[in-house]
Design a protein around this motif. Structure first.
Motif, short mmCIF file in Angstrom:
data_model
loop_
_atom_site.label_atom_id
_atom_site.label_comp_id
_atom_site.label_asym_id
_atom_site.label_seq_id
_atom_site.Cartn_x
_atom_site.Cartn_y
_atom_site.Cartn_z
N GLU A 132 38.26 45.11 47.73
CA GLU A 132 38.90 45.78 46.59
C GLU A 132 40.41 45.60 46.64
N MET A 133 40.98 45.73 47.81
CA MET A 133 42.43 45.55 47.96
C MET A 133 42.84 44.11 47.70
N ILE A 134 42.04 43.15 48.21
CA ILE A 134 42.33 41.72 48.01
C ILE A 134 42.30 41.38 46.53
N GLU A 135 41.29 41.88 45.83
CA GLU A 135 41.17 41.58 44.40
C GLU A 135 42.29 42.24 43.61
N GLY A 136 42.71 43.42 44.04
CA GLY A 136 43.79 44.11 43.34
C GLY A 136 45.13 43.43 43.49
N PHE A 137 45.31 42.70 44.60
CA PHE A 137 46.58 42.02 44.86
C PHE A 137 46.89 41.01 43.75
N ALA A 138 45.90 40.25 43.35
CA ALA A 138 46.11 39.21 42.33
C ALA A 138 46.56 39.83 41.01
N LYS A 139 45.96 40.97 40.65
CA LYS A 139 46.30 41.62 39.38
C LYS A 139 47.68 42.27 39.44
N THR A 140 48.00 42.86 40.56
CA THR A 140 49.25 43.60 40.68
C THR A 140 50.46 42.69 40.75
N PHE A 141 50.33 41.53 41.42
CA PHE A 141 51.48 40.69 41.70
C PHE A 141 51.46 39.34 40.97
N HIS A 142 50.65 39.21 39.97
CA HIS A 142 50.51 37.96 39.22
C HIS A 142 50.40 36.76 40.15
N GLU A 143 49.22 36.60 40.67
CA GLU A 143 48.86 35.43 41.47
C GLU A 143 47.68 34.77 40.77
N PRO A 144 47.94 33.87 39.81
CA PRO A 144 46.87 33.36 38.94
C PRO A 144 45.78 32.57 39.65
N TYR A 145 46.04 32.03 40.84
CA TYR A 145 45.03 31.22 41.53
C TYR A 145 44.47 31.92 42.77
N TYR A 146 44.88 33.16 42.94
CA TYR A 146 44.54 33.89 44.16
C TYR A 146 43.06 34.25 44.23
N GLN A 147 42.48 34.67 43.12
CA GLN A 147 41.06 35.05 43.13
C GLN A 147 40.19 33.88 43.55
N ASP A 148 40.49 32.70 43.02
CA ASP A 148 39.73 31.51 43.42
C ASP A 148 39.97 31.20 44.90
N TYR A 149 41.22 31.32 45.33
CA TYR A 149 41.55 31.06 46.73
C TYR A 149 40.75 31.97 47.67
N THR A 150 40.65 33.24 47.34
CA THR A 150 40.03 34.19 48.27
C THR A 150 38.55 33.90 48.51
N LYS A 151 37.95 33.10 47.64
CA LYS A 151 36.53 32.74 47.81
C LYS A 151 36.35 31.26 48.15
N ASP A 152 37.46 30.56 48.36
CA ASP A 152 37.40 29.12 48.63
C ASP A 152 37.01 28.87 50.09
N ASP A 153 36.30 27.78 50.31
CA ASP A 153 35.91 27.38 51.67
C ASP A 153 36.92 26.36 52.19
N LEU A 154 37.95 26.85 52.85
CA LEU A 154 39.02 25.96 53.32
C LEU A 154 38.54 25.05 54.44
N ILE A 155 37.63 25.55 55.27
CA ILE A 155 37.11 24.69 56.35
C ILE A 155 36.38 23.49 55.76
N ASP A 156 35.60 23.72 54.73
CA ASP A 156 34.90 22.62 54.08
C ASP A 156 35.90 21.62 53.49
N ARG A 157 36.95 22.11 52.88
CA ARG A 157 37.97 21.22 52.31
C ARG A 157 38.64 20.39 53.41
N LEU A 158 38.95 21.03 54.53
CA LEU A 158 39.59 20.32 55.64
C LEU A 158 38.65 19.27 56.24
N GLU A 159 37.39 19.61 56.39
CA GLU A 159 36.43 18.66 56.96
C GLU A 159 36.16 17.50 56.02
N LYS A 160 36.22 17.73 54.72
CA LYS A 160 35.99 16.66 53.74
C LYS A 160 36.96 15.51 53.92
#
Length: 351
Positions: free
Chosen positions: A300-328
């Motif tokens: 709830e706090m993570i999701e609220g951060f994007a709305k409160t501080f205008h982070e337009p790509y943050y919601q997608d980032y918080t669910k992104d698989d960075l390990i998969d991207r690095l391994e690719k």
């Protein structure tokens, strides 16, 4: 005895930062609500989440202190620039708040002054990230940024940045055994140069490089880093999607608080570029925001951060698989660490 006094001084200093940040947030929120009463109140963080965050904060500060005792960086780093930014820029920050609140109320998220040159930047970059006046494209923004981030994180921005230093120093030991070779480190999206300055404190003999899209922030970085004029990092204005360096050039690449401000496609391209310029046997270290998979109880706090501080790509980032991207792209043996509100990925390029 002296060690205990130094540690107590550090803890007291960090606590004072935390109290100041909390006081600023309470007062500014009250003033904002007074001027713009139509604003929806933000959700309160649960007592359980607060307790979890306090425990993580205590662990962060203890780790920060222990790294000085291990010789990762000197104790003096803990006390650098403690209140300098406050005295220099806090009045400007306060004067900028009404303009910020007006943009929030009017939902103006891509507002720039007429004198700001917006040509040549990717569209995703032309945002008032954190509701900052003129985004990342003005000297005022560059001057206020470090103070704003310190207030946002209650004085823990630098302790979180410093968590890259221990793995960075450890990974570079194998190259330091070859004294005839100059070790090169690149900081991607170096901003005001805070990370480069911290790397210099831990690794005084390496060659440092930095790239950033903002000429204003690079001017600020040169100002900060010129305090040690004998060995200035080489800074370039460049898009991290097109790093202007040879393949296999750097022994280590770092990136701090960048990826949550990139759309998914750009995130992948930047990772590809970081892989390209990293030497075989080298390391790529990311420091960025925690993700939902790391801290489900703070969703709830993570999701609220994007709305409160205008982070337009943050919601997608918080669910992104960075390990998969690095391994690719070819990184292997990827280690993950969590420190307070930040996530760290230490990725290795195979020999």
């Amino acid at each position: 005895m002296l060690e205990n006094l130094t540690k107590l001084s550090y803890q007291t200093c960090q606590q004072s930062k935390n109290y100041f940040s909390l006081g600023h947030k309470i007062l500014s929120t009250q003033l904002q609500n007074l001027l713009y009463p139509q604003q929806q109140p933000t959700k309160r963080v649960s007592p359980e989440a607060i307790a979890k965050l306090q425990n993580r904060l205590n662990q962060l500060l203890e780790t920060d202190w222990q790294d000085t005792q291990k010789g990762i960086y000197p104790e003096s780093v803990l006390f650098e620039n403690e209140w300098q930014d406050f005295f220099a820029y806090y009045p400007q920050l306060c004067l900028d708040l009404p303009q910020t609140w007006a943009r929030i109320t009017q939902k103006k998220y891509q507002a720039f002054s007429p004198e700001i040159d917006q040509q040549g930047y990717p569209s995703y970059y032309l945002q008032n990230f954190h509701h900052q006046t003129n985004g990342y494209l003005s000297d005022l923004s560059a001057n206020l940024y470090d103070l704003q981030v310190e207030i946002l994180f209650g004085g823990t921005a630098d302790p979180m940045r410093r968590r890259i230093l221990s793995p960075l120093k450890g990974e570079l030991q194998k190259f330091q055994q070859q004294p005839q070779k100059q070790i090169r480190i690149l900081d991607v999206a170096c901003g005001t140069g805070r990370t480069l300055k911290l790397i210099r404190s831990a690794l005084p003999k390496v060659s440092l490089f930095g790239v950033d899209l903002s000429p204003a922030y690079l001017r600020k970085a040169n100002q900060l880093l010129s305090q040690n004029p004998d060995d200035l990092p080489q800074l370039l204005q460049a898009n991290a999607e097109e790093l202007p360096y040879l393949d296999n050039y750097f022994h280590a690449v770092t990136s701090v608080f960048l990826f949550h401000e990139l759309p998914a496609a750009a995130r992948q391209t930047v990772i590809e570029q970081c892989f390209r310029v990293t030497k075989p046997g080298g390391v790529f270290i990311i420091c960025d925001s925690i993700q939902v998979s790391d801290s489900a109880e703070l969703t709830e706090m993570i999701e609220g951060f994007a709305k409160t501080f205008h982070e337009p790509y943050y919601q997608d980032y918080t669910k992104d698989d960075l390990i998969d991207r690095l391994e690719k792209v070819g990184f292997r043996n990827i280690e993950t660490q969590i420190h307070f509100l930040s996530k760290y990925l230490i990725a290795h390029k195979p020999l």
